[in-house]
Scaffold this active site. Structure first.
Site, PDB file in Angstrom:
ATOM      1  N   ARG A   1     -61.450 -28.009-104.020  1.00  0.00           N
ATOM      2  CA  ARG A   1     -60.849 -26.994-104.902  1.00  0.00           C
ATOM      3  C   ARG A   1     -61.097 -25.564-104.456  1.00  0.00           C
ATOM      4  NH1 ARG A   1     -62.638 -30.709-108.611  1.00  0.00           N
ATOM      5  NH2 ARG A   1     -60.942 -31.984-109.418  1.00  0.00           N
TER       6      ARG A   1
ATOM      7  N   LYS B   1     -50.955 -15.437 -99.293  1.00  0.00           N
ATOM      8  CA  LYS B   1     -50.091 -16.625 -99.229  1.00  0.00           C
ATOM      9  C   LYS B   1     -50.589 -17.559 -98.135  1.00  0.00           C
ATOM     10  CE  LYS B   1     -45.639 -14.665-100.649  1.00  0.00           C
ATOM     11  NZ  LYS B   1     -44.242 -14.486-100.194  1.00  0.00           N
TER      12      LYS B   1
ATOM     13  N   GLU C   1     -41.839  -6.317 -87.141  1.00  0.00           N
ATOM     14  CA  GLU C   1     -42.380  -6.256 -88.513  1.00  0.00           C
ATOM     15  C   GLU C   1     -43.057  -4.896 -88.747  1.00  0.00           C
ATOM     16  OE1 GLU C   1     -42.064  -8.463 -91.009  1.00  0.00           O
ATOM     17  OE2 GLU C   1     -41.755 -10.437 -90.112  1.00  0.00           O
TER      18      GLU C   1
ATOM     19  N   LYS D   1     -48.936  -2.924 -96.720  1.00  0.00           N
ATOM     20  CA  LYS D   1     -48.911  -4.276 -97.305  1.00  0.00           C
ATOM     21  C   LYS D   1     -49.919  -4.381 -98.446  1.00  0.00           C
ATOM     22  CE  LYS D   1     -48.237  -9.042 -97.022  1.00  0.00           C
ATOM     23  NZ  LYS D   1     -47.865 -10.236 -96.306  1.00  0.00           N
TER      24      LYS D   1
ATOM     25  N   GLU E   1     -45.413 -11.866-106.393  1.00  0.00           N
ATOM     26  CA  GLU E   1     -44.000 -11.675-106.031  1.00  0.00           C
ATOM     27  C   GLU E   1     -43.064 -11.810-107.214  1.00  0.00           C
ATOM     28  OE1 GLU E   1     -42.961 -13.834-102.494  1.00  0.00           O
ATOM     29  OE2 GLU E   1     -41.421 -12.353-101.989  1.00  0.00           O
TER      30      GLU E   1
ATOM     31  N   ARG F   1     -42.866  -6.709-104.784  1.00  0.00           N
ATOM     32  CA  ARG F   1     -43.279  -7.244-103.484  1.00  0.00           C
ATOM     33  C   ARG F   1     -42.068  -7.587-102.613  1.00  0.00           C
ATOM     34  NH1 ARG F   1     -48.309 -11.451-102.325  1.00  0.00           N
ATOM     35  NH2 ARG F   1     -47.872 -11.853-100.137  1.00  0.00           N
TER      36      ARG F   1
ATOM     37  N   ASN G   1     -39.247  -7.897 -97.983  1.00  0.00           N
ATOM     38  CA  ASN G   1     -38.199  -8.758 -97.433  1.00  0.00           C
ATOM     39  C   ASN G   1     -37.066  -7.986 -96.775  1.00  0.00           C
ATOM     40  OD1 ASN G   1     -39.437 -11.140 -98.046  1.00  0.00           O
ATOM     41  ND2 ASN G   1     -38.487 -11.313-100.063  1.00  0.00           N
TER      42      ASN G   1
ATOM     43  N   HIS H   1     -35.079  -9.591 -94.111  1.00  0.00           N
ATOM     44  CA  HIS H   1     -35.450 -11.005 -94.105  1.00  0.00           C
ATOM     45  C   HIS H   1     -34.377 -11.929 -94.668  1.00  0.00           C
ATOM     46  CE1 HIS H   1     -39.327  -9.591 -92.889  1.00  0.00           C
ATOM     47  NE2 HIS H   1     -39.862 -10.790 -92.929  1.00  0.00           N
TER      48      HIS H   1
ATOM     49  N   HIS I   1     -33.822 -14.742 -92.224  1.00  0.00           N
ATOM     50  CA  HIS I   1     -34.093 -16.155 -92.529  1.00  0.00           C
ATOM     51  C   HIS I   1     -32.863 -17.012 -92.267  1.00  0.00           C
ATOM     52  CE1 HIS I   1     -37.633 -15.147 -95.395  1.00  0.00           C
ATOM     53  NE2 HIS I   1     -38.086 -15.551 -94.225  1.00  0.00           N
TER      54      HIS I   1
ATOM     55  N   HIS J   1     -39.594 -15.337 -85.417  1.00  0.00           N
ATOM     56  CA  HIS J   1     -39.309 -14.803 -86.748  1.00  0.00           C
ATOM     57  C   HIS J   1     -39.010 -13.291 -86.701  1.00  0.00           C
ATOM     58  CE1 HIS J   1     -39.668 -13.926 -90.992  1.00  0.00           C
ATOM     59  NE2 HIS J   1     -40.644 -13.082 -90.722  1.00  0.00           N
TER      60      HIS J   1
HETATM   61  N1  LIG Z   1     -48.780 -16.077 -95.217  1.00  0.00           N
HETATM   62  C1  LIG Z   1     -47.907 -15.099 -95.087  1.00  0.00           C
HETATM   63  O1  LIG Z   1     -47.832 -14.185 -95.908  1.00  0.00           O
HETATM   64  C2  LIG Z   1     -47.040 -15.070 -93.875  1.00  0.00           C
HETATM   65  C3  LIG Z   1     -46.318 -13.922 -93.561  1.00  0.00           C
HETATM   66  C4  LIG Z   1     -45.552 -13.914 -92.403  1.00  0.00           C
HETATM   67  C5  LIG Z   1     -45.522 -15.038 -91.584  1.00  0.00           C
HETATM   68  N2  LIG Z   1     -46.240 -16.145 -91.925  1.00  0.00           N
HETATM   69  C6  LIG Z   1     -46.235 -17.339 -91.071  1.00  0.00           C
HETATM   70  O2  LIG Z   1     -46.823 -16.995 -89.826  1.00  0.00           O
HETATM   71  C7  LIG Z   1     -46.348 -17.911 -88.838  1.00  0.00           C
HETATM   72  C8  LIG Z   1     -46.047 -17.160 -87.561  1.00  0.00           C
HETATM   73  O3  LIG Z   1     -47.229 -16.553 -87.112  1.00  0.00           O
HETATM   74  P1  LIG Z   1     -47.364 -15.964 -85.627  1.00  0.00           P
HETATM   75  O4  LIG Z   1     -46.151 -15.214 -85.284  1.00  0.00           O
HETATM   76  O5  LIG Z   1     -48.667 -15.299 -85.568  1.00  0.00           O
HETATM   77  O6  LIG Z   1     -47.290 -17.282 -84.715  1.00  0.00           O
HETATM   78  P2  LIG Z   1     -48.410 -18.269 -84.141  1.00  0.00           P
HETATM   79  O7  LIG Z   1     -49.561 -18.395 -85.035  1.00  0.00           O
HETATM   80  O8  LIG Z   1     -47.684 -19.511 -83.753  1.00  0.00           O
HETATM   81  O9  LIG Z   1     -48.902 -17.513 -82.808  1.00  0.00           O
HETATM   82  C9  LIG Z   1     -47.997 -17.343 -81.746  1.00  0.00           C
HETATM   83  C10 LIG Z   1     -48.587 -17.855 -80.424  1.00  0.00           C
HETATM   84  O10 LIG Z   1     -49.558 -16.917 -79.948  1.00  0.00           O
HETATM   85  C11 LIG Z   1     -50.782 -17.589 -79.650  1.00  0.00           C
HETATM   86  N3  LIG Z   1     -51.842 -16.596 -79.845  1.00  0.00           N
HETATM   87  C12 LIG Z   1     -52.338 -16.147 -81.005  1.00  0.00           C
HETATM   88  N4  LIG Z   1     -53.192 -15.138 -80.794  1.00  0.00           N
HETATM   89  C13 LIG Z   1     -53.252 -14.943 -79.464  1.00  0.00           C
HETATM   90  C14 LIG Z   1     -53.940 -14.026 -78.631  1.00  0.00           C
HETATM   91  N5  LIG Z   1     -54.704 -13.060 -79.140  1.00  0.00           N
HETATM   92  N6  LIG Z   1     -53.776 -14.150 -77.288  1.00  0.00           N
HETATM   93  C15 LIG Z   1     -52.946 -15.101 -76.769  1.00  0.00           C
HETATM   94  N7  LIG Z   1     -52.258 -15.970 -77.498  1.00  0.00           N
HETATM   95  C16 LIG Z   1     -52.405 -15.888 -78.831  1.00  0.00           C
HETATM   96  C17 LIG Z   1     -50.784 -18.742 -80.588  1.00  0.00           C
HETATM   97  O11 LIG Z   1     -51.667 -19.735 -80.131  1.00  0.00           O
HETATM   98  C18 LIG Z   1     -49.328 -19.174 -80.531  1.00  0.00           C
HETATM   99  O12 LIG Z   1     -49.062 -19.924 -79.381  1.00  0.00           O
HETATM  100  C19 LIG Z   1     -45.153 -18.612 -89.435  1.00  0.00           C
HETATM  101  O13 LIG Z   1     -45.485 -19.942 -89.736  1.00  0.00           O
HETATM  102  C20 LIG Z   1     -44.877 -17.845 -90.721  1.00  0.00           C
HETATM  103  O14 LIG Z   1     -44.334 -18.653 -91.747  1.00  0.00           O
HETATM  104  C21 LIG Z   1     -46.988 -16.177 -93.052  1.00  0.00           C
HETATM  105 ZN   LIG Z   2     -41.510 -11.491 -91.804  1.00  0.00          ZN
END
Ligand SMILES: NC(=O)c1ccc[n+]([C@@H]2O[C@H](COP(=O)([O-])OP(=O)(O)OC[C@H]3O[C@@H](n4cnc5c(N)ncnc54)[C@H](O)[C@@H]3O)[C@@H](O)[C@H]2O)c1
Ligand SMILES: [Zn+2]
Length: 360
Positions: free
Chosen positions: A118, A140, A182, A224, A234, A238, A242, A245, A249, A262
């Site tokens: 939990r 999130k 972003e 943020k 949201e 918030r 978007n 987005h 999306h 993305h």
């Molecule tokens: N929780 C939220 O509010 C929120 C907001 C936006 C996006 N997201 C989510 O985030 C995800 C995308 O995240 P992302 O773009 O960071 O992708 P990711 O986590 O897949 O990272 C991208 C790539 O970079 C590599 N990597 C990470 N740090 C590194 C570093 N310092 N040096 C070398 N390689 C490195 C990772 O291993 C991966 O291969 C999506 O699933 C999306 O839905 C969540």
């Molecule tokens: Zn985004």
């Protein structure tokens, strides 16, 4: 340089985000200072390969729990694996989980932390630009189901976030650029100064100058933190996050999440949203052009060849149904100001899609 501290308000308690070059090396001290010693570190192979050497102290004798890399690993199956690893390590209610990696690691390990026993205390140590400016802040967490992205999740604020812009040096170029879109979004919705900072120093940004990146990450985190502090769940404001987005999306959906990172889809979405905003006379044309120019200077975006506007519009309609039945479209009312409108027409969207190269 002393790290910058930004506090994020949350119903479950305010938490600090620290941003500073070289912070990763000091992460064990920060955890101890926050009563979060002896954590279980969850990470992905590329991150540990590049940065693990300096983090032996943080991960402890047992080393990190490794999860598979990439969006395809953001599943309940991975979460189950993490639970099993937590059990093997005898994690208790008070054992902190450190999510070390990009948004995928943060969302997945975060969801596991939110639900194991939990809820265990969660620390985000984001290592992509996107994770530092976006996914690590706001609480999130979640994973994808076969039926769609982020369908299983929770609002689960971390106890601490540590952003070290120096780690961005090892990020693949495309990932870095995807995060920059972003960053530009934050400039457009809330900070003309940030927009100008990136635009005027793009070369240094792309060279990943640590001081400049620190400044940029701090600005984005402030925006943020401010937005989610006012609307954690949201319910309304918030949604300004978007910007770009809704169409972004839809582009990701119609290409099966394969063609665009993305941030790249968001870049296309921002150009389209700026087109609608300028056509309505909300956003000065020269600002819409400045945005297009900055996006262009970052390099080529994936091509929109072969994508049909009708499919994109349909994906948007489905998305809005899945959300709350109303299309709340975020428009720009000039750099730094937004307007959320629910009366954007199919005609306006078609024209905006044509402006970014999609023709029926
Ligand atoms: N929780 C939220 O509010 C929120 C907001 C936006 C996006 N997201 C989510 O985030 C995800 C995308 O995240 P992302 O773009 O960071 O992708 P990711 O986590 O897949 O990272 C991208 C790539 O970079 C590599 N990597 C990470 N740090 C590194 C570093 N310092 N040096 C070398 N390689 C490195 C990772 O291993 C991966 O291969 C999506 O699933 C999306 O839905 C969540
Ligand atoms: Zn985004």
């Amino acid at each position: 340089m002393t790290p910058v501290r930004i506090d994020v308000a949350s119903a479950q308690g305010t938490y600090p985000v620290f941003v500073g070059a070289g912070l990763l090396r000091e992460s064990p001290d920060y955890l101890r200072g926050a009563n979060l010693a002896s954590p279980v570190v969850v990470t992905v192979p590329p991150v540990w390969r590049h940065h693990g050497a300096g983090l032996a102290d943080l991960a402890g004798q047992a080393g990190p729990v490794m999860m598979p890399d990439g969006e395809r690993a953001k599943t309940l199956r991975t979460v189950t694996r993490l639970y099993e690893a937590f059990l093997v390590r005898r994690a208790e209610r008070t054992t902190p989980i450190v999510a070390l990696g990009g948004g995928v690691a943060g969302d997945t390990a975060g969801f596991a932390a939110a639900t194991f026993l939990r809820g265990l205390p969660l620390v985000h140590v984001p290592t992509t630009l996107l994770a530092q400016v976006d996914s690590a802040i706001g609480g999130k967490v979640g994973v994808n189901l076969a039926q769609g992205k982020n369908l299983a999740g929770a609002f689960y604020p971390p106890r601490l976030v540590l952003c070290d812009p120096e780690v961005l040096r090892t990020l693949p170029r495309r990932e870095f650029r995807a995060g920059l879109y972003e960053v530009i979004k934050y400039g457009v919705i809330a900070s003309p100064m940030l927009f100008d900072l990136v635009s005027a120093n793009l070369k240094r940004v792309l060279a990943r100058d640590a001081d400049l990146l620190t400044q940029i990450v701090v600005s984005c985190c402030r925006v943020k933190a401010d937005v989610v502090g006012r609307d954690e769940y949201e319910r309304g404001s918030r949604r300004v996050l978007n910007f770009g987005h809704t169409i972004g999306h839809a582009l990701e959906t119609v290409t099966g999440y394969r063609r665009f990172r993305h941030g790249e889809a968001v870049a296309c979405g921002m150009l389209a949203a700026a087109h609608v905003s300028a056509s309505r006379g909300l956003m000065p044309r020269e600002q819409a052009e400045a945005l297009a120019d900055l996006v262009r200077r970052l390099g080529a975006l994936p091509s929109v060849d072969g994508l049909r506007p009708a499919d994109v519009l349909e994906a948007m309609a489905r998305d809005k149904k899945a959300r709350d039945g109303r299309l709340a479209f975020v428009l720009s009312a000039g750099l730094g100001t937004t307007r959320i409108e629910s009366d954007v027409t199919a005609g306006e969207l078609t024209a905006a899609l044509a402006a970014i190269g999609l023709r029926g």
